[in-house]
Design a protein around this motif. Structure first.
Motif, PDB file in Angstrom:
ATOM      1  N   LEU A   1       0.834  -1.206   0.000  1.00 54.21           N
ATOM      2  CA  LEU A   1       0.000   0.000   0.000  1.00 54.21           C
ATOM      3  C   LEU A   1       0.867   1.253   0.000  1.00 54.21           C
ATOM      4  O   LEU A   1       0.602   2.207  -0.760  1.00 54.21           O
ATOM      5  CB  LEU A   1      -0.921  -0.004   1.213  1.00 54.21           C
ATOM      6  CG  LEU A   1      -1.754   1.267   1.423  1.00 54.21           C
ATOM      7  CD1 LEU A   1      -2.715   1.494   0.264  1.00 54.21           C
ATOM      8  CD2 LEU A   1      -2.516   1.201   2.748  1.00 54.21           C
ATOM      9  N   ARG A   2       1.904   1.281   0.814  1.00 52.13           N
ATOM     10  CA  ARG A   2       2.783   2.453   0.880  1.00 52.13           C
ATOM     11  C   ARG A   2       3.452   2.713  -0.460  1.00 52.13           C
ATOM     12  O   ARG A   2       3.617   3.864  -0.876  1.00 52.13           O
ATOM     13  CB  ARG A   2       3.827   2.248   1.972  1.00 52.13           C
ATOM     14  CG  ARG A   2       3.282   2.443   3.383  1.00 52.13           C
ATOM     15  CD  ARG A   2       4.314   2.115   4.438  1.00 52.13           C
ATOM     16  NE  ARG A   2       3.826   2.454   5.780  1.00 52.13           N
ATOM     17  CZ  ARG A   2       4.392   2.041   6.902  1.00 52.13           C
ATOM     18  NH1 ARG A   2       5.480   1.268   6.837  1.00 52.13           N
ATOM     19  NH2 ARG A   2       3.889   2.391   8.070  1.00 52.13           N
ATOM     20  N   ALA A   3       3.846   1.649  -1.150  1.00 54.19           N
ATOM     21  CA  ALA A   3       4.478   1.808  -2.463  1.00 54.19           C
ATOM     22  C   ALA A   3       3.497   2.412  -3.466  1.00 54.19           C
ATOM     23  O   ALA A   3       3.865   3.279  -4.265  1.00 54.19           O
ATOM     24  CB  ALA A   3       4.973   0.454  -2.967  1.00 54.19           C
ATOM     25  N   LYS A   4       2.243   1.986  -3.397  1.00 55.64           N
ATOM     26  CA  LYS A   4       1.234   2.521  -4.307  1.00 55.64           C
ATOM     27  C   LYS A   4       0.921   3.979  -3.986  1.00 55.64           C
ATOM     28  O   LYS A   4       0.711   4.794  -4.893  1.00 55.64           O
ATOM     29  CB  LYS A   4      -0.035   1.663  -4.242  1.00 55.64           C
ATOM     30  CG  LYS A   4       0.146   0.285  -4.856  1.00 55.64           C
ATOM     31  CD  LYS A   4      -1.064  -0.599  -4.660  1.00 55.64           C
ATOM     32  CE  LYS A   4      -0.839  -1.960  -5.313  1.00 55.64           C
ATOM     33  NZ  LYS A   4      -1.943  -2.901  -5.061  1.00 55.64           N
ATOM     34  N   LEU A   5       0.890   4.302  -2.702  1.00 55.32           N
ATOM     35  CA  LEU A   5       0.639   5.693  -2.311  1.00 55.32           C
ATOM     36  C   LEU A   5       1.787   6.591  -2.754  1.00 55.32           C
ATOM     37  O   LEU A   5       1.562   7.735  -3.163  1.00 55.32           O
ATOM     38  CB  LEU A   5       0.445   5.782  -0.795  1.00 55.32           C
ATOM     39  CG  LEU A   5      -0.841   5.166  -0.237  1.00 55.32           C
ATOM     40  CD1 LEU A   5      -0.827   5.193   1.281  1.00 55.32           C
ATOM     41  CD2 LEU A   5      -2.073   5.885  -0.776  1.00 55.32           C
ATOM     42  N   ALA A   6       3.011   6.077  -2.675  1.00 56.86           N
ATOM     43  CA  ALA A   6       4.170   6.855  -3.121  1.00 56.86           C
ATOM     44  C   ALA A   6       4.102   7.107  -4.618  1.00 56.86           C
ATOM     45  O   ALA A   6       4.412   8.208  -5.097  1.00 56.86           O
ATOM     46  CB  ALA A   6       5.461   6.110  -2.776  1.00 56.86           C
ATOM     47  N   THR A   7       3.669   6.096  -5.368  1.00 56.03           N
ATOM     48  CA  THR A   7       3.511   6.255  -6.817  1.00 56.03           C
ATOM     49  C   THR A   7       2.449   7.283  -7.131  1.00 56.03           C
ATOM     50  O   THR A   7       2.622   8.138  -8.004  1.00 56.03           O
ATOM     51  CB  THR A   7       3.134   4.912  -7.467  1.00 56.03           C
ATOM     52  OG1 THR A   7       4.165   3.969  -7.220  1.00 56.03           O
ATOM     53  CG2 THR A   7       2.935   5.064  -8.959  1.00 56.03           C
ATOM     54  N   ARG A   8       1.345   7.230  -6.377  1.00 60.14           N
ATOM     55  CA  ARG A   8       0.268   8.200  -6.597  1.00 60.14           C
ATOM     56  C   ARG A   8       0.760   9.609  -6.298  1.00 60.14           C
ATOM     57  O   ARG A   8       0.435  10.549  -7.010  1.00 60.14           O
ATOM     58  CB  ARG A   8      -0.941   7.873  -5.728  1.00 60.14           C
ATOM     59  CG  ARG A   8      -1.963   8.999  -5.691  1.00 60.14           C
ATOM     60  CD  ARG A   8      -3.198   8.647  -4.917  1.00 60.14           C
ATOM     61  NE  ARG A   8      -4.086   7.812  -5.696  1.00 60.14           N
ATOM     62  CZ  ARG A   8      -5.364   7.591  -5.370  1.00 60.14           C
ATOM     63  NH1 ARG A   8      -5.856   8.127  -4.278  1.00 60.14           N
ATOM     64  NH2 ARG A   8      -6.121   6.844  -6.120  1.00 60.14           N
ATOM     65  N   THR A   9       1.551   9.755  -5.229  1.00 60.78           N
ATOM     66  CA  THR A   9       2.078  11.075  -4.884  1.00 60.78           C
ATOM     67  C   THR A   9       2.908  11.637  -6.025  1.00 60.78           C
ATOM     68  O   THR A   9       2.802  12.810  -6.380  1.00 60.78           O
ATOM     69  CB  THR A   9       2.934  10.986  -3.604  1.00 60.78           C
ATOM     70  OG1 THR A   9       2.105  10.527  -2.522  1.00 60.78           O
ATOM     71  CG2 THR A   9       3.528  12.343  -3.258  1.00 60.78           C
ATOM     72  N   ASN A  10       3.741  10.773  -6.625  1.00 60.24           N
ATOM     73  CA  ASN A  10       4.563  11.206  -7.760  1.00 60.24           C
ATOM     74  C   ASN A  10       3.689  11.634  -8.933  1.00 60.24           C
ATOM     75  O   ASN A  10       3.972  12.625  -9.607  1.00 60.24           O
ATOM     76  CB  ASN A  10       5.498  10.075  -8.189  1.00 60.24           C
ATOM     77  CG  ASN A  10       6.575   9.800  -7.148  1.00 60.24           C
ATOM     78  OD1 ASN A  10       6.898  10.664  -6.346  1.00 60.24           O
ATOM     79  ND2 ASN A  10       7.109   8.592  -7.154  1.00 60.24           N
ATOM     80  N   VAL A  11       2.632  10.861  -9.187  1.00 58.38           N
ATOM     81  CA  VAL A  11       1.720  11.180 -10.289  1.00 58.38           C
ATOM     82  C   VAL A  11       1.001  12.495 -10.028  1.00 58.38           C
ATOM     83  O   VAL A  11       0.842  13.331 -10.916  1.00 58.38           O
ATOM     84  CB  VAL A  11       0.699  10.041 -10.478  1.00 58.38           C
ATOM     85  CG1 VAL A  11      -0.412  10.469 -11.448  1.00 58.38           C
ATOM     86  CG2 VAL A  11       1.388   8.785 -11.001  1.00 58.38           C
ATOM     87  N   GLU A  12       0.581  12.694  -8.774  1.00 63.33           N
ATOM     88  CA  GLU A  12      -0.158  13.903  -8.426  1.00 63.33           C
ATOM     89  C   GLU A  12       0.717  15.154  -8.515  1.00 63.33           C
ATOM     90  O   GLU A  12       0.216  16.247  -8.748  1.00 63.33           O
ATOM     91  CB  GLU A  12      -0.738  13.769  -7.013  1.00 63.33           C
ATOM     92  CG  GLU A  12      -1.888  12.793  -6.896  1.00 63.33           C
ATOM     93  CD  GLU A  12      -3.106  13.255  -7.669  1.00 63.33           C
ATOM     94  OE1 GLU A  12      -3.749  14.220  -7.249  1.00 63.33           O
ATOM     95  OE2 GLU A  12      -3.408  12.633  -8.714  1.00 63.33           O
ATOM     96  N   GLN A  13       2.024  14.992  -8.347  1.00 59.67           N
ATOM     97  CA  GLN A  13       2.921  16.150  -8.391  1.00 59.67           C
ATOM     98  C   GLN A  13       3.455  16.432  -9.803  1.00 59.67           C
ATOM     99  O   GLN A  13       4.191  17.403 -10.007  1.00 59.67           O
ATOM    100  CB  GLN A  13       4.101  15.933  -7.436  1.00 59.67           C
ATOM    101  CG  GLN A  13       3.689  15.860  -5.966  1.00 59.67           C
ATOM    102  CD  GLN A  13       2.836  17.045  -5.531  1.00 59.67           C
ATOM    103  OE1 GLN A  13       3.171  18.198  -5.804  1.00 59.67           O
ATOM    104  NE2 GLN A  13       1.726  16.763  -4.867  1.00 59.67           N
TER     105      GLN A  13
END
Length: 216
Positions: free
Chosen positions: A137-149
């Motif tokens: 889950l943390r890895a997916k959230l980190a990926t989403r953060t990168n996408v959102e930025q």
């Protein structure tokens, strides 16, 4: 000598020297033959009951094969949140804990443990243990953060589907500037503040931003 392993591990590694238990059966994967063997005896080796062909070596192939053998009812939950965790109608889902806004689930196949799932604000992590599910889950959230930025330029063109007039109207309505770069997160927040208007007037253009919003 075969060693007992989990159902999910058997699906992932397809080891010829391992077996898993489901119901009153021990199961072995026979890669050369492309079948799953079902033997009687949860606590010991009994007779071979049936060898079920593996129809397709993709996705949840072991779940599908076991489902066919036991003639299980394939049923996805009507609850959208549970269905997003369940993913396969042969699996059942049980809520284990609520932790700081996240929900821990356990998935099972015919009563046998399959894996853990952790859901947080629409993202789901899966793992054989609670720790590995949280790490996923943390890895997916980190990926989403990168996408959102990631920054997106507000400009006209075939990719954005904006004409000059549409772009100016979109920017004026959402407090943005034509030609400027904004993060996807910034754009999402601006668009959601005027969701109804954006859906009605700029629905075709929203796909350019990679932002999914409910326009129903």
């Amino acid at each position: 000598m075969e060693q007992e392993t989990s159902l999910k591990n058997l699906q992932t590694h397809q080891s010829a020297s391992a077996f898993a238990v489901v119901g009153d059966y021990r199961i072995l994967v026979d890669n050369p033959q492309g079948v799953v063997h079902f033997y009687e005896g949860r606590g010991g080796w009994g007779r071979l009951v049936r060898s079920v062909p593996i129809e397709k070596w993709s996705g949840d192939w072991l779940i599908r094969t076991i489902g066919r053998f036991f003639r299980l009812n394939y049923q996805l939950s009507d609850d959208k949140v549970i269905a997003s965790v369940q993913r396969n109608g042969y699996l059942t889902v049980q809520v284990e804990h609520h932790i700081a806004g996240a929900v821990l689930y356990q998935r099972a196949l015919k009563g046998e443990f399959w894996d853990y799932c952790v859901s947080y604000r629409g993202d789901v992590g899966f793992g054989a243990t609670v720790r590995t599910a949280i790490a996923d889950l943390r890895a997916k959230l980190a990926t989403r953060t990168n996408v959102e930025q990631a920054e997106i330029a507000l400009q006209i063109g075939s990719a954005s589907r904006f004409t000059q007039q549409q772009l100016e109207a979109f920017c004026e309505a959402n407090g943005l500037m034509p030609g400027r770069h904004y993060t996807r997160q910034h754009l999402r927040q601006a668009i959601l503040r005027q969701r109804k208007m954006n859906c009605e007037q700029f629905r075709n253009q929203l796909a350019y931003f990679g932002i999914r919003i409910n326009c129903k």
